[in-house]
Design an enzyme around this catalytic site. Structure first.
Site, PDB file in Angstrom:
ATOM      1  N   LYS A  33      -1.289  -9.152 -10.254  1.00  0.00           N
ATOM      2  CA  LYS A  33      -2.608  -8.654  -9.833  1.00  0.00           C
ATOM      3  C   LYS A  33      -1.898  -7.591  -9.269  1.00  0.00           C
ATOM      4  O   LYS A  33      -1.763  -7.491  -8.125  1.00  0.00           O
ATOM      5  CB  LYS A  33      -3.702  -9.981  -9.306  1.00  0.00           C
ATOM      6  CG  LYS A  33      -3.073 -10.122  -7.463  1.00  0.00           C
ATOM      7  CD  LYS A  33      -4.349 -10.878  -7.142  1.00  0.00           C
ATOM      8  CE  LYS A  33      -3.579 -11.864  -5.585  1.00  0.00           C
ATOM      9  NZ  LYS A  33      -4.469 -12.484  -5.082  1.00  0.00           N
ATOM     10  N   TYR A 252      -2.910  17.890  12.237  1.00  0.00           N
ATOM     11  CA  TYR A 252      -4.019  17.962  11.746  1.00  0.00           C
ATOM     12  C   TYR A 252      -4.835  17.751  13.321  1.00  0.00           C
ATOM     13  O   TYR A 252      -4.133  16.556  13.574  1.00  0.00           O
ATOM     14  CB  TYR A 252      -5.189  17.198  10.883  1.00  0.00           C
ATOM     15  CG  TYR A 252      -4.906  17.921  10.056  1.00  0.00           C
ATOM     16  CD1 TYR A 252      -5.363  19.312   8.783  1.00  0.00           C
ATOM     17  CD2 TYR A 252      -4.360  17.205   8.364  1.00  0.00           C
ATOM     18  CE1 TYR A 252      -5.646  19.548   7.861  1.00  0.00           C
ATOM     19  CE2 TYR A 252      -4.354  18.251   6.984  1.00  0.00           C
ATOM     20  CZ  TYR A 252      -4.792  19.144   7.226  1.00  0.00           C
ATOM     21  OH  TYR A 252      -5.331  19.669   5.513  1.00  0.00           O
TER      22      TYR A 252
HETATM   23  C1  LIG Z   1      -3.353 -13.626  -4.698  1.00  0.00           C
HETATM   24  C2  LIG Z   1      -3.367 -15.305  -4.692  1.00  0.00           C
HETATM   25  C3  LIG Z   1      -1.902 -16.141  -4.563  1.00  0.00           C
HETATM   26  C4  LIG Z   1      -0.897 -15.371  -4.119  1.00  0.00           C
HETATM   27  O1  LIG Z   1      -1.014 -14.880  -2.768  1.00  0.00           O
HETATM   28  P1  LIG Z   1       0.452 -14.633  -1.763  1.00  0.00           P
HETATM   29  O2  LIG Z   1      -0.001 -15.146  -0.323  1.00  0.00           O
HETATM   30  O3  LIG Z   1       0.577 -12.535  -2.758  1.00  0.00           O
HETATM   31  O4  LIG Z   1       0.875 -15.600  -2.647  1.00  0.00           O
HETATM   32  C5  LIG Z   1      -2.267 -17.281  -4.882  1.00  0.00           C
HETATM   33  N1  LIG Z   1      -3.345 -17.808  -4.823  1.00  0.00           N
HETATM   34  C6  LIG Z   1      -4.175 -16.793  -5.236  1.00  0.00           C
HETATM   35  C7  LIG Z   1      -5.942 -17.704  -5.985  1.00  0.00           C
HETATM   36  C8  LIG Z   1      -4.502 -15.697  -4.761  1.00  0.00           C
HETATM   37  O5  LIG Z   1      -5.506 -15.168  -5.134  1.00  0.00           O
END
Ligand SMILES: *Cc1c(COP(=O)(O)O)cnc(C)c1O
Length: 367
Positions: A33, A252
């Protein structure tokens, strides 16, 4: 090149191998994702082709993934939002999570024909998404009425990265009780922290994200402690160097004043590239293998560093923001955020360059 995120595809494949070693017989969803945690979906998916399936957050990400990979099985972690998305999920034979009553009603209205697998999500203590464990019998009956006899059963761990094990043990006990009500169903619980610390959470399918990118979610140490290799190196260049005499300000707001006569380098990256503005106070970067502190506020396209301790540095030198030699975990801790956020925030302006392809020498990032 002004700035680049160099992605080591051999490291990605290696990290998947580490997951496989740890979880033995469990199946692996590679979580890609958020544009593969900022690494760029296309190259990441190619490097992680050995996963059993991919997981993304939402249907928009499914479409991105489908544009580059027409075959892999895909799990949608937040499920569908409306009938139109459900229709796409059916046509594409996706796996979808159902976490709420409104989603279940959508399935009851439109049916599930074509869906590869429904994963029903239970809230075992994180209080983010999922049905209450008490409703498991009712949910099972409603799914059975849809013709789904053995849905996947999943939950998510809230504290798997913490040294105190009690919360995770409590969640696993609740989840175990729910799973008993779904005989024959595959079960999935572990994220990266689960894979790294909780062998009891492996079950049928694990869902690692962060560790595939070579990064540890734990509060101390980093991915290399587990044999992982960081996949992303974020780098820029020294655009200019100037002498700033004691008492004069940099950047800045004139918030930083030279505590002595200083040699200030200006680096070609800023918050417009996703480097955090909040790094202003505590950030460090790597120049010629040496850590040097930030000087002054991070600007949109540039930031200042104090090179006084590094007289050899000169204009054109590569500057590493994180990656090889400067773990993203350490940067995150120093500036008060998480490595997840740092990597996801690398903006579209930063080209992702693939390095380490088998049979190809790594691309050199210097100007
Ligand atoms: C993002 C996500 C993961 C992966 O989590 P990590 O900590 O990056 O390994 C697994 N399960 C769900 C439901 C998620 O949303």
């Amino acid at each position: 090149m002004r700035v680049a995120a160099t992605i080591d595809s051999v490291a990605l494949a290696h990290n998947l191998g580490i997951v496989r070693q740890r979880v033995a017989g469990s199946h692996v969803y590679a979580v890609v994702k958020a544009d593969a945690y900022g690494h760029g979906l296309e190259n990441t998916v190619a490097a992680l082709a050995g996963a059993d399936a991919f997981a993304v957050a939402c249907m928009d990400e499914v479409l991105e993934l489908r544009a580059i990979d027409s075959r892999s099985n895909i799990l949608v972690l937040e499920g569908v939002f409306d009938g139109r998305e459900l229709a796409v999920a059916k046509a594409d034979k996706l796996e979808i999570v159902v976490h709420s009553d409104w989603q279940l009603q959508l399935l009851e209205r439109d049916g599930v024909e074509g869906i590869r697998r429904v994963w029903v999500k239970f809230d075992t203590g994180m209080h983010r998404l999922g049905f209450a464990p008490e409703s498991a019998g009712d949910v099972r009956a409603r799914l059975a009425a849809l013709g789904i006899e053995a849905p996947g059963v999943m939950s998510h761990l809230a504290c798997a990265d913490e040294p105190v094990l009690a919360d995770t043990a409590r969640q696993m006990a609740v989840f175990g009780a729910v799973c008993k009500l779904f005989p024959g169903s595959p079960a999935s619980l572990a994220n990266s922290a689960g894979v790294l610390l909780h062998p009891d959470s492996y079950l049928d399918w694990v869902r690692p994200g962060l560790m595939l990118y070579g990064v540890s979610p734990l509060p101390e140490g980093n991915g290399t402690d587990f044999g992982l290799r960081p996949a992303m190196t974020l780098s820029a260049h020294l655009l200019s160097i100037q002498e700033v005499t004691m008492g004069n300000a940099v950047g800045y707001g004139a918030t930083w004043q030279a505590p002595r006569d200083c040699r200030i380098g200006i680096v070609s990256i800023g918050y417009g590239d996703g480097y955090p503005w909040c790094a202003t106070a505590a950030g460090e970067v790597l120049v010629r293998g040496k850590r040097v502190p930030l000087a002054g506020r991070v600007s949109m396209d540039m930031l200042g560093v104090d090179l006084t301790a590094l007289p050899a540095a000169h204009v054109g030198d590569e500057v590493i923001l994180w990656g090889a030699g400067l773990p993203v975990e350490a940067v995150a801790r120093a500036v008060g955020t998480s490595p997840y956020e740092l990597m996801c925030r690398v903006s579209r302006r930063v080209p992702r360059r693939i390095a380490g392809q088998v049979g190809m020498s790594p691309i050199k990032v210097s100007a």
